[in-house]
Design a protein around this motif. Structure first.
Motif, PDB file in Angstrom:
ATOM      1  N   ARG A 239     109.083  45.529   6.796  1.00  0.00           N
ATOM      2  CA  ARG A 239     108.794  46.257   5.562  1.00  0.00           C
ATOM      3  C   ARG A 239     109.969  47.192   5.264  1.00  0.00           C
ATOM      4  NH1 ARG A 239     103.674  47.280   3.922  1.00  0.00           N
ATOM      5  NH2 ARG A 239     104.766  48.147   2.123  1.00  0.00           N
ATOM      6  N   HIS A 245     113.998  46.051  -2.966  1.00  0.00           N
ATOM      7  CA  HIS A 245     112.852  45.219  -2.593  1.00  0.00           C
ATOM      8  C   HIS A 245     111.679  46.125  -2.213  1.00  0.00           C
ATOM      9  CE1 HIS A 245     115.434  41.679  -2.549  1.00  0.00           C
ATOM     10  NE2 HIS A 245     116.286  42.345  -1.782  1.00  0.00           N
ATOM     11  N   TYR A 248     108.670  44.168  -0.436  1.00  0.00           N
ATOM     12  CA  TYR A 248     109.002  43.127   0.543  1.00  0.00           C
ATOM     13  C   TYR A 248     108.123  43.270   1.787  1.00  0.00           C
ATOM     14  CZ  TYR A 248     111.925  40.040   3.442  1.00  0.00           C
ATOM     15  OH  TYR A 248     112.392  39.027   4.232  1.00  0.00           O
ATOM     16  N   ASP A 281     113.298  33.342   4.843  1.00  0.00           N
ATOM     17  CA  ASP A 281     114.623  33.954   4.996  1.00  0.00           C
ATOM     18  C   ASP A 281     115.186  33.572   6.357  1.00  0.00           C
ATOM     19  OD1 ASP A 281     114.413  35.096   2.547  1.00  0.00           O
ATOM     20  OD2 ASP A 281     113.920  37.114   3.272  1.00  0.00           O
ATOM     21  N   LEU A 299     107.687  34.649   4.126  1.00  0.00           N
ATOM     22  CA  LEU A 299     107.055  35.440   3.075  1.00  0.00           C
ATOM     23  C   LEU A 299     105.824  34.675   2.605  1.00  0.00           C
ATOM     24  CD1 LEU A 299     110.268  36.372   1.047  1.00  0.00           C
ATOM     25  CD2 LEU A 299     109.236  37.612   2.941  1.00  0.00           C
TER      26      LEU A 299
END
Length: 444
Positions: A239, A245, A248, A281, A299
């Motif tokens: 986080r 972001h 995120y 990612d 994600l």
């Protein structure tokens, strides 16, 4: 599970293998010969070996010194701990685990072979198949090591006789086949002289098979992602909460098996919540797909509760969760494992409290007989256990996945590793006794 992973991604240039055998069968010499003749030894290492060998009055370098690194090992002339070595040839990279031969170090062999795709089991041509040979073959079979090499060593001491090699190879192959070892390749060698280790032997023209190194370079190593159920043990929740972001939330870990793709429907275990992969990612860059053993951040489309220890899996391939684990284990600690023993069970990145409810059998590796309900396992014992966990575990069968089908038991008092376990692996066991109860808060 279907897969469209390109064929090139299913191949690997890395082979993990382990050596095993009785004391003085020549494991360390074989490893040293492999390193030396494949030119994987640094000049200063070889010079140090030559100096030590000369100080002992030896005319030629003792190549076993390249692997026996502990002082106690050098002084006793034996291997005590697992020695890991890394080397490469133009055709493949290797991670080698040289394991001890003593019976009391059987647990070290389990450690070294647990991640191996191939095991090299050495036999002294003068002694043939002995008790420890059978023991190591049984462990390789229990650990489901897919390939086995029988290296019949010290052929120079039996006059390079084909009949000696053939008899040993036949006896071992029959025993290994009975255990369920899928493939055995027998090679006659002399590690001391170098026959059939890296270069073909000029003394055994009756043998037309590969050398040890040639076999290691060419044996097929299966990493077919199309037949793996994807698994990601969550190691860390990311986080960053940056201005760029602000929302995120990523779930980081090393993919234990299979392939994940953007858009895949996934389930988070043990909660059972479902969602889809919205992004992946890899090294800070978004990718469409990732596969074992890459470390990635997933994600997810939905904001669901995911934390360290959870397991992300494809929804259509989700394993069942259970609090009752049956497994084959190898006890590695000096303190015994007993019925009613309170432990911590570590599976992937998840650690939960557990109780040993029953020990239905202990395996006698010498003749594969069973000792029913021994009540305890001591160091180097292999047996069946039944464990009750405080929380549900999403455990695969070890036959399906060596990564997510394995676990360790830990002493909650001092953190000592007690036992290495394989979920669902079994041998013919006697009828179980009633579960052992416990009056305290660990009786789940």
């Amino acid at each position: 599970m279907t897969s469209t992973t390109p064929e090139v991604l299913r191949e690997t240039t890395l082979l993990r293998f382990a050596t095993a055998g009785s004391v003085d069968d020549g494991k360390s010499t074989l490893v040293g010969r492999l390193l030396h003749d494949s030119k994987s030894v640094l000049t200063d290492q070889l010079e140090a070996v030559q100096r030590v060998s000369a100080s002992r009055g030896q005319d030629t370098p003792d190549l076993a010194l390249l692997t026996d690194g502990l002082r106690a090992e050098r002084e006793q002339g034996i291997t005590i701990d697992v020695a890991y070595r890394y080397f490469a040839t133009p055709r493949r990279r290797f991670i080698l685990a040289d394991t001890p031969g003593h019976v009391q170090y059987t647990r070290n062999m389990v450690t070294g072979a647990s991640t191996a795709e191939l095991t090299v089991i050495l036999v002294d041509a003068r002694n043939g198949v002995v008790e420890q040979t059978r023991r190591h073959a049984a462990i390789a079979a229990l650990l489901r090591v897919p390939h086995a090499v029988l290296a019949v060593n010290k052929m120079d001491l039996v006059g390079y006789q084909e009949s000696v090699f053939a008899a040993i190879a036949e006896q071992f192959t029959a025993y290994a086949t009975e255990l369920g070892v899928p493939e055995v390749t027998a090679i006659p060698i002399s590690a001391l002289v170098g026959d059939n280790v890296v270069e073909p032997s000029a003394h055994m023209d009756w043998y037309g098979g590969p050398t040890v190194l040639e076999h290691l370079e060419t044996v097929p190593v299966s990493h077919d992602l199309a037949h793996c159920h994807a698994r990601l043990p969550v190691q860390y929740v990311i986080r960053p909460q940056t201005a760029e972001h602000p929302d995120y939330r990523g779930y980081a870990g090393q993919i234990a098996a299979g392939t994940f793709r953007v858009g895949d429907p996934v389930t988070v275990l043990p909660s059972g919540r479902t969602t889809r992969v919205s992004g992946i990612d890899l090294l800070g860059e978004p990718v469409e797909a990732a596969w074992t053993p890459q470390s990635v951040t997933l994600l997810l489309e939905d904001d669901i509760d995911v934390s360290r220890g959870d397991l992300v899996v494809p929804t259509q391939d989700a394993p069942a969760t259970t609090q009752d684990v049956e497994a084959t284990v190898c006890h590695v600690a000096d303190q015994p494992l007993t019925v009613g023993h309170r432990v911590l069970l570590k599976h992937g990145t998840r650690t939960v409290k557990a109780i040993v409810k029953d020990i239905p059998a202990r395996l006698t590796l010498d003749d594969l007989s069973l000792h029913p309900h021994p009540g305890r396992l001591v160091a180097n014992d292999i047996g069946r256990v039944k464990i009750r966990t405080a929380e549900p575990l999403p455990a695969d069968s070890y036959a399906d996945s060596r990564r997510t089908g394995s676990f360790i038991l830990i002493d909650p008092g001092d953190g000592t590793t007690l036992t290495a376990g394989m979920v669902g692996e079994s041998f013919a066991a006697p009828e179980p006794v009633a579960d052992a109860g416990d009056d305290d808060g660990w009786d789940f």
